[in-house]
Motif scaffolding. Structure first.
Motif, PDB file in Angstrom:
ATOM      1  N   GLN A 190      -7.704  -3.208  -5.345  1.00 27.08           N
ATOM      2  CA  GLN A 190      -7.984  -1.961  -4.638  1.00 27.08           C
ATOM      3  C   GLN A 190      -9.458  -1.866  -4.277  1.00 27.08           C
ATOM      4  O   GLN A 190      -9.828  -1.491  -3.162  1.00 27.08           O
ATOM      5  N   SER A 207       0.844  -1.190   0.000  1.00 24.50           N
ATOM      6  CA  SER A 207       0.000   0.000   0.000  1.00 24.50           C
ATOM      7  C   SER A 207       0.882   1.244   0.000  1.00 24.50           C
ATOM      8  O   SER A 207       1.848   1.322   0.765  1.00 24.50           O
ATOM      9  N   THR A 208       0.550   2.186  -0.865  1.00 25.38           N
ATOM     10  CA  THR A 208       1.301   3.446  -0.898  1.00 25.38           C
ATOM     11  C   THR A 208       0.712   4.481   0.041  1.00 25.38           C
ATOM     12  O   THR A 208       1.192   5.611   0.099  1.00 25.38           O
ATOM     13  N   CYS A 209      -0.332   4.085   0.771  1.00 24.93           N
ATOM     14  CA  CYS A 209      -0.933   4.970   1.776  1.00 24.93           C
ATOM     15  C   CYS A 209      -0.254   4.717   3.116  1.00 24.93           C
ATOM     16  O   CYS A 209      -0.193   3.578   3.588  1.00 24.93           O
ATOM     17  N   LYS A 210       0.270   5.761   3.735  1.00 22.14           N
ATOM     18  CA  LYS A 210       1.046   5.606   4.963  1.00 22.14           C
ATOM     19  C   LYS A 210       0.222   5.038   6.111  1.00 22.14           C
ATOM     20  O   LYS A 210       0.764   4.430   7.042  1.00 22.14           O
ATOM     21  N   THR A 211      -1.098   5.233   6.072  1.00 23.19           N
ATOM     22  CA  THR A 211      -1.941   4.786   7.178  1.00 23.19           C
ATOM     23  C   THR A 211      -2.461   3.354   6.994  1.00 23.19           C
ATOM     24  O   THR A 211      -3.146   2.815   7.854  1.00 23.19           O
ATOM     25  N   GLN A 245     -11.048  -2.105  -0.458  1.00 26.60           N
ATOM     26  CA  GLN A 245     -11.840  -0.987   0.031  1.00 26.60           C
ATOM     27  C   GLN A 245     -13.172  -1.470   0.593  1.00 26.60           C
ATOM     28  O   GLN A 245     -13.611  -1.047   1.670  1.00 26.60           O
ATOM     29  N   THR A 286     -11.437   3.805   3.019  1.00 24.82           N
ATOM     30  CA  THR A 286     -11.287   4.627   1.827  1.00 24.82           C
ATOM     31  C   THR A 286     -10.456   3.857   0.813  1.00 24.82           C
ATOM     32  O   THR A 286     -10.118   2.702   1.024  1.00 24.82           O
TER      33      THR A 286
END
Length: 307
Positions: free
Chosen positions: A98, A19-23, A102, A108
């Protein structure tokens, strides 16, 4: 078959996900007892989208190697592998993953980076040469059978899909009703085994399936007696037979009693599917003198009274 071989066409590859989302850390989500089934469900559905079949590709093991989630794949038909490669090359698999993540995680968007390897070969560098990719995958024979954890999750998913198809007239390929953050708990409206109701303290109760709320209350309140309850459940649950309970105690010793109890009941739920009913849990609690917890799970008194 390839290269004139008479052996069945079987190959293996590794799908790397980050995942490129830090969270959002996929390995951490998969390591979570509550989120693991949700992530597994998303992986299974996306792979089915890519091959056109729920059985198009097998997952043999899911590795957590921060920041990557690594899925070992097994292909048994060359044409199925071609469909997978085309879906991967066109970005359809990535978009499907993705989307399913989700929905399954009720979050999100989950932006992903994907990479495909077969042995030492990075297939992303040769995707335009489909035959070469196939050769690389074919050379890599699977080195294992499906992990026990994968087998349990597969069985749970099949049971849940069968329930959805039977009771909600869901078409075989329509898995939208599975994309719920409440996994791995079957809906309370699940089709029940022959014992539709049961008696507790002279009252009749619906024999519903164990819910997430039940699971959390049990883990919070059962304390040191989780092992005794597990041994009561193991009489009719193969997945809890010795030495499973002792192994869970050792594996989750650092996390404490809550996680030990949670993992034990999770093993029961994943193994038994729609047969993981509240009646069986209440009977195990009664057998070990945990009447107050049984009353709590059945809503016979409030949290305040129980505390």
């Amino acid at each position: 078959k390839m290269a004139g071989s008479s052996a069945p066409w079987i190959g293996s590859a590794y799908l790397f996900l980050r995942s490129t989302c830090k969270t959002i850390a996929l390995p951490s989500l998969y390591e979570s007892s509550q989120k693991k089934p949700c992530v597994f469900n998303a992986l299974k559905m996306a792979l089915a989208d890519s091959t056109g079949s729920m059985n198009g590709v097998d997952m043999l093991k899911v590795h957590c190697s921060h920041p990557h989630l690594i899925v070992q794949l097994k292909f048994c038909k060359q044409e199925t592998c071609r469909r997978f490669l085309r879906s991967y090359r066109e970005g359809a698999l990535q978009k499907s993953l993705q989307s399913h993540l989700q929905l399954s995680l009720a979050t999100t968007t989950v932006p992903l980076e994907v990479e495909l390897k077969a042995g030492s070969e990075h297939l992303d560098k040769m995707l335009k040469d489909e035959d070469r990719c196939l050769e690389c995958i074919y050379r890599e024979k699977p080195d294992r059978l499906p992990d026990e954890e994968i087998t349990e999750l597969e069985e749970w998913l099949k049971s849940l899909m069968l329930h959805q198809s039977t009771n909600n007239n869901v078409a075989g390929k329509d898995c939208s009703s599975l994309k719920s953050p409440s996994l791995p708990y079957p809906p309370q409206g699940s089709s029940l085994p022959p014992q539709v109701t049961f008696i507790f303290q002279g009252q009749q109760f619906d024999n519903r399936t164990i819910t997430l709320d039940d699971h959390q209350k049990f883990a919070k309140s059962v304390s040191k007696k989780w092992k005794q309850v597990g041994r009561s459940l193991q009489k009719s649950c193969r997945a809890l037979r010795d030495p499973v309970i002792d192994n869970l105690a050792l594996e989750y010793d650092r996390e404490g009693l809550y996680e030990q109890a949670y993992q034990m009941l999770l093993r029961f739920i994943q193994s038994e599917g729609k047969r993981a009913t509240i009646a069986r849990l209440i009977a195990a609690l009664e057998e070990n003198g945990l009447i107050s917890l049984a009353e709590e799970l059945l809503g016979l008194h409030s949290n305040e009274d129980y505390s």
